[in-house]
Design a protein around this motif. Structure first.
Motif, PDB file in Angstrom:
ATOM      1  N   ALA A 255       0.833  -1.205   0.000  1.00 11.05           N
ATOM      2  CA  ALA A 255       0.000   0.000   0.000  1.00 11.05           C
ATOM      3  C   ALA A 255       0.864   1.250   0.000  1.00 11.05           C
ATOM      4  CB  ALA A 255      -0.920  -0.013   1.219  1.00 11.05           C
ATOM      5  N   SER A 256       1.937   1.225   0.769  1.00  9.78           N
ATOM      6  CA  SER A 256       2.854   2.366   0.794  1.00  9.78           C
ATOM      7  C   SER A 256       3.490   2.589  -0.577  1.00  9.78           C
ATOM      8  CB  SER A 256       3.934   2.118   1.848  1.00  9.78           C
ATOM      9  OG  SER A 256       4.875   3.169   1.871  1.00  9.78           O
ATOM     10  N   GLY A 257       3.800   1.486  -1.267  1.00 10.36           N
ATOM     11  CA  GLY A 257       4.373   1.606  -2.608  1.00 10.36           C
ATOM     12  C   GLY A 257       3.407   2.247  -3.587  1.00 10.36           C
ATOM     13  N   TYR A 258       2.150   1.854  -3.548  1.00  8.17           N
ATOM     14  CA  TYR A 258       1.143   2.493  -4.407  1.00  8.17           C
ATOM     15  C   TYR A 258       1.041   3.986  -4.087  1.00  8.17           C
ATOM     16  CZ  TYR A 258      -0.923  -1.941  -6.080  1.00  8.17           C
ATOM     17  OH  TYR A 258      -1.155  -3.145  -6.686  1.00  8.17           O
ATOM     18  N   ALA A 259       0.939   4.297  -2.807  1.00 13.23           N
ATOM     19  CA  ALA A 259       0.754   5.697  -2.406  1.00 13.23           C
ATOM     20  C   ALA A 259       1.907   6.560  -2.881  1.00 13.23           C
ATOM     21  CB  ALA A 259       0.612   5.784  -0.889  1.00 13.23           C
ATOM     22  N   GLU A 260       3.117   6.040  -2.771  1.00 11.02           N
ATOM     23  CA  GLU A 260       4.297   6.805  -3.185  1.00 11.02           C
ATOM     24  C   GLU A 260       4.313   7.055  -4.683  1.00 11.02           C
ATOM     25  OE1 GLU A 260       9.150   6.144  -3.314  1.00 11.02           O
ATOM     26  OE2 GLU A 260       7.931   5.013  -1.873  1.00 11.02           O
ATOM     27  N   LEU A 294      -9.836   1.171 -15.378  1.00 11.05           N
ATOM     28  CA  LEU A 294      -9.995  -0.248 -15.060  1.00 11.05           C
ATOM     29  C   LEU A 294      -9.732  -1.119 -16.285  1.00 11.05           C
ATOM     30  CD1 LEU A 294     -13.221  -0.218 -12.841  1.00 11.05           C
ATOM     31  CD2 LEU A 294     -10.957  -1.014 -12.121  1.00 11.05           C
ATOM     32  N   THR A 295     -10.271  -0.716 -17.422  1.00 12.59           N
ATOM     33  CA  THR A 295     -10.071  -1.481 -18.652  1.00 12.59           C
ATOM     34  C   THR A 295      -8.603  -1.536 -19.027  1.00 12.59           C
ATOM     35  OG1 THR A 295     -12.278  -0.912 -19.459  1.00 12.59           O
ATOM     36  CG2 THR A 295     -10.651  -1.616 -21.097  1.00 12.59           C
ATOM     37  N   ALA A 296      -7.919  -0.400 -18.914  1.00 11.57           N
ATOM     38  CA  ALA A 296      -6.492  -0.353 -19.261  1.00 11.57           C
ATOM     39  C   ALA A 296      -5.679  -1.277 -18.358  1.00 11.57           C
ATOM     40  CB  ALA A 296      -5.989   1.079 -19.157  1.00 11.57           C
ATOM     41  N   LEU A 297      -5.967  -1.255 -17.060  1.00 11.53           N
ATOM     42  CA  LEU A 297      -5.232  -2.116 -16.126  1.00 11.53           C
ATOM     43  C   LEU A 297      -5.477  -3.589 -16.448  1.00 11.53           C
ATOM     44  CD1 LEU A 297      -5.877  -0.214 -12.775  1.00 11.53           C
ATOM     45  CD2 LEU A 297      -3.660  -0.522 -13.887  1.00 11.53           C
ATOM     46  N   ARG A 298      -6.719  -3.956 -16.660  1.00 12.41           N
ATOM     47  CA  ARG A 298      -7.041  -5.357 -16.919  1.00 12.41           C
ATOM     48  C   ARG A 298      -6.468  -5.826 -18.249  1.00 12.41           C
ATOM     49  NH1 ARG A 298     -13.213  -4.319 -14.859  1.00 12.41           N
ATOM     50  NH2 ARG A 298     -12.801  -4.540 -12.612  1.00 12.41           N
ATOM     51  N   ASN A 299      -6.422  -4.942 -19.243  1.00 12.74           N
ATOM     52  CA  ASN A 299      -5.829  -5.305 -20.532  1.00 12.74           C
ATOM     53  C   ASN A 299      -4.343  -5.615 -20.415  1.00 12.74           C
ATOM     54  OD1 ASN A 299      -8.243  -5.100 -21.891  1.00 12.74           O
ATOM     55  ND2 ASN A 299      -7.866  -3.038 -22.675  1.00 12.74           N
ATOM     56  N   GLU A 300      -3.710  -5.048 -19.398  1.00  9.23           N
ATOM     57  CA  GLU A 300      -2.289  -5.329 -19.162  1.00  9.23           C
ATOM     58  C   GLU A 300      -2.103  -6.351 -18.049  1.00  9.23           C
ATOM     59  OE1 GLU A 300       0.412  -2.007 -19.102  1.00  9.23           O
ATOM     60  OE2 GLU A 300      -0.988  -0.756 -20.232  1.00  9.23           O
ATOM     61  N   ASN A 301      -3.194  -7.093 -17.742  1.00 14.79           N
ATOM     62  CA  ASN A 301      -3.171  -8.218 -16.798  1.00 14.79           C
ATOM     63  C   ASN A 301      -2.866  -7.809 -15.355  1.00 14.79           C
ATOM     64  OD1 ASN A 301      -3.741 -10.258 -18.772  1.00 14.79           O
ATOM     65  ND2 ASN A 301      -1.622 -10.056 -19.484  1.00 14.79           N
ATOM     66  N   PHE A 302      -3.308  -6.613 -14.973  1.00 13.92           N
ATOM     67  CA  PHE A 302      -3.231  -6.208 -13.577  1.00 13.92           C
ATOM     68  C   PHE A 302      -4.591  -6.414 -12.932  1.00 13.92           C
ATOM     69  CE2 PHE A 302       0.164  -3.630 -15.515  1.00 13.92           C
ATOM     70  CZ  PHE A 302       1.224  -4.003 -14.701  1.00 13.92           C
ATOM     71  N   SER A 347       7.873  -4.801  -7.474  1.00 14.85           N
ATOM     72  CA  SER A 347       8.015  -4.492  -8.901  1.00 14.85           C
ATOM     73  C   SER A 347       6.657  -4.530  -9.599  1.00 14.85           C
ATOM     74  CB  SER A 347       8.983  -5.474  -9.564  1.00 14.85           C
ATOM     75  OG  SER A 347       8.498  -6.806  -9.471  1.00 14.85           O
ATOM     76  N   ARG A 348       5.785  -5.414  -9.158  1.00 17.12           N
ATOM     77  CA  ARG A 348       4.445  -5.488  -9.744  1.00 17.12           C
ATOM     78  C   ARG A 348       3.651  -4.224  -9.413  1.00 17.12           C
ATOM     79  NH1 ARG A 348       1.969  -7.942 -13.969  1.00 17.12           N
ATOM     80  NH2 ARG A 348      -0.186  -8.512 -13.504  1.00 17.12           N
ATOM     81  N   VAL A 349       3.802  -3.737  -8.177  1.00 20.27           N
ATOM     82  CA  VAL A 349       3.151  -2.481  -7.792  1.00 20.27           C
ATOM     83  C   VAL A 349       3.637  -1.345  -8.680  1.00 20.27           C
ATOM     84  CG1 VAL A 349       3.018  -0.730  -5.978  1.00 20.27           C
ATOM     85  CG2 VAL A 349       2.656  -3.137  -5.415  1.00 20.27           C
ATOM     86  N   MET A 350       4.933  -1.262  -8.903  1.00 26.75           N
ATOM     87  CA  MET A 350       5.497  -0.202  -9.735  1.00 26.75           C
ATOM     88  C   MET A 350       4.951  -0.281 -11.156  1.00 26.75           C
ATOM     89  SD  MET A 350       9.504   0.719 -10.510  1.00 26.75           S
ATOM     90  CE  MET A 350       9.818   0.990  -8.771  1.00 26.75           C
ATOM     91  N   SER A 351       4.912  -1.493 -11.701  1.00 28.43           N
ATOM     92  CA  SER A 351       4.405  -1.654 -13.065  1.00 28.43           C
ATOM     93  C   SER A 351       2.936  -1.284 -13.159  1.00 28.43           C
ATOM     94  CB  SER A 351       4.607  -3.099 -13.529  1.00 28.43           C
ATOM     95  OG  SER A 351       5.974  -3.433 -13.566  1.00 28.43           O
ATOM     96  N   CYS A 352       2.158  -1.643 -12.134  1.00 26.96           N
ATOM     97  CA  CYS A 352       0.736  -1.298 -12.106  1.00 26.96           C
ATOM     98  C   CYS A 352       0.550   0.218 -12.096  1.00 26.96           C
ATOM     99  CB  CYS A 352       0.078  -1.932 -10.891  1.00 26.96           C
ATOM    100  SG  CYS A 352      -1.683  -1.584 -10.726  1.00 26.96           S
ATOM    101  N   CYS A 353       1.346   0.903 -11.288  1.00 31.02           N
ATOM    102  CA  CYS A 353       1.252   2.364 -11.212  1.00 31.02           C
ATOM    103  C   CYS A 353       1.628   3.004 -12.543  1.00 31.02           C
ATOM    104  CB  CYS A 353       2.140   2.896 -10.094  1.00 31.02           C
ATOM    105  SG  CYS A 353       1.608   2.393  -8.442  1.00 31.02           S
ATOM    106  N   GLU A 354       2.639   2.442 -13.215  1.00 34.55           N
ATOM    107  CA  GLU A 354       3.030   2.959 -14.523  1.00 34.55           C
ATOM    108  C   GLU A 354       1.915   2.756 -15.538  1.00 34.55           C
ATOM    109  OE1 GLU A 354       6.593   0.774 -15.181  1.00 34.55           O
ATOM    110  OE2 GLU A 354       7.847   2.102 -13.939  1.00 34.55           O
ATOM    111  N   SER A 355       1.264   1.606 -15.467  1.00 34.42           N
ATOM    112  CA  SER A 355       0.132   1.343 -16.358  1.00 34.42           C
ATOM    113  C   SER A 355      -0.992   2.337 -16.122  1.00 34.42           C
ATOM    114  CB  SER A 355      -0.380  -0.087 -16.141  1.00 34.42           C
ATOM    115  OG  SER A 355      -1.559  -0.321 -16.885  1.00 34.42           O
ATOM    116  N   LEU A 356      -1.274   2.626 -14.852  1.00 34.54           N
ATOM    117  CA  LEU A 356      -2.328   3.575 -14.529  1.00 34.54           C
ATOM    118  C   LEU A 356      -1.975   4.970 -15.036  1.00 34.54           C
ATOM    119  CD1 LEU A 356      -5.066   3.665 -13.143  1.00 34.54           C
ATOM    120  CD2 LEU A 356      -3.903   4.110 -10.974  1.00 34.54           C
TER     121      LEU A 356
END
Length: 367
Positions: A255-260, A294-302, A347-356
């Protein structure tokens, strides 16, 4: 099983623990035990999953809904006090610490006591969280735990009731012995329910009145919610409890990683504090951007979800419900939940944030 029950009672700080098949079973038993022919109304938060409402109806309660704080999704004490003052038929209030964020439990408990209303504390999404140094689950007249899919500790099933009242504990334990075994077709019913829900959900966006069809699904699968504890779950739950500190630390770190990494994007964070245990990391977006993100995240398998839609329209459709429950309406329109359990890495959190972030860029280009 006695060892596990004692361990859970000690963890939460309660005298009694009764293990049952799932969290919904625990709620059903509690509701059946406290029902009163003269006071047959149960208050639920207007933001919540459908299962508690389903089993409350199975137990014979009429439903009333109280709005929530848009910043947390938890019951609004002020609105609850007004509701109880206007309705003398309320027997109990269900309080859920939604998304792992502690509700204002002490204030709500005092309000319930003032109106002679019982408080059921649902810790399904907040196991391990605390408030003012005291574990959540230690406050309600009855507390509910769950170890099913997506919960803080996921053992694949199982639930429990915790309480201090000796007489009520004896009654609940006796009732738990009369529960049926889990039906062999339960998994089939769960899949049928899931298919029905997701077939109807898109239709409700075009025609909100169709939410009542989803609200009727619980009555179609009553045996899916009520069954006894399976002894094969003792070891998995015990193992999960051995890991609870590690699980909590991981969730907080993710959660801290997402927030940052999400700071500066056009979104807001749902409120959390140092004693919460994130069920998921929750953000809110403007409604016009939420579905595209939401669609963009799911399209990139997050993994990303939008729980929860407001509960009242599923059970009592009123064209003015958004004005009556503005907190729940606000959450429904903008919420996005991002995974924080141990399937997720930094690393998955970072990639998810980049996708968002990329999704916001694309939305901005189209605007």
């Amino acid at each position: 099983m006695v060892h596990l029950e004692n361990r859970l009672a000690t963890l939460i700080g309660r005298k009694h623990c009764i293990a049952v098949g799932r969290g919904a079973t625990a709620l059903w038993l509690a509701f059946r035990a406290i029902r009163d022919a003269q006071r047959n109304v149960l208050v639920l938060p207007a933001t919540l999953c459908l299962s508690p409402a389903f089993v409350a109806q199975l137990a014979g309660f009429q439903l009333e809904f109280c709005d929530v704080e848009p910043s947390t999704g938890n019951l609004s004490p002020e609105k609850l006090e007004r509701l109880l003052a206007s309705n003398s038929s309320v027997r109990a209030v269900l309080l859920a610490h939604l998304y792992g964020q502690p509700a204002k439990i002490k204030k709500i408990k005092a309000i319930c006591s003032a109106f002679d209303v019982l408080l059921i504390e649902d810790v399904a999404q907040a196991l391990g969280a605390s408030t003012e140094g005291r574990m959540l689950g230690a406050f309600g007249d009855v507390t509910i735990l769950s170890f099913g899919h997506t919960k803080i500790l996921d053992a694949g099933g199982g639930g429990a009731l915790l309480l201090d009242d000796d007489a009520l504990a004896d009654e609940l334990r006796s009732a738990s012995r009369d529960l049926p075994n889990r039906h062999p077709e339960s998994s089939i019913w769960a899949e049928d329910y899931r298919k029905a829900y997701y077939a109807l959900a898109p239709l409700t966006e075009q025609q909100p009145r169709l939410r009542s069809l989803i609200g009727a699904l619980g009555a179609a699968f009553p045996k899916m919610y009520v069954y006894r504890f399976e002894h094969t779950l003792v070891d998995p739950i015990d193992h999960q409890l051995d890991q609870i500190d590690r699980e909590i630390d991981h969730r907080r770190a993710m959660a801290s990683g997402y927030a940052e990494r999400l700071r500066g994007l056009p979104l807001s964070f749902m409120e959390t504090d140092s004693e919460s245990v994130p069920w998921r990391f929750n953000i809110k977006l403007e409604e016009k951007w939420r579905n595209a993100a939401l669609t963009a995240l799911r399209n990139e398998n997050f993994d990303a979800s939008s729980w929860y839609p407001a509960l009242p329209p599923f059970f009592r459709f009123d064209g003015e419900w958004e004005a009556q429950y503005p907190g729940a309406s606000d959450i429904e329109a903008g919420i996005v939940n991002l995974w924080v359990d141990r399937s997720v890495t930094r690393s998955r959190v970072m990639s998810c944030c980049e996708s968002l972030a990329r999704s916001f860029d694309r939305i901005g280009e189209k605007a």
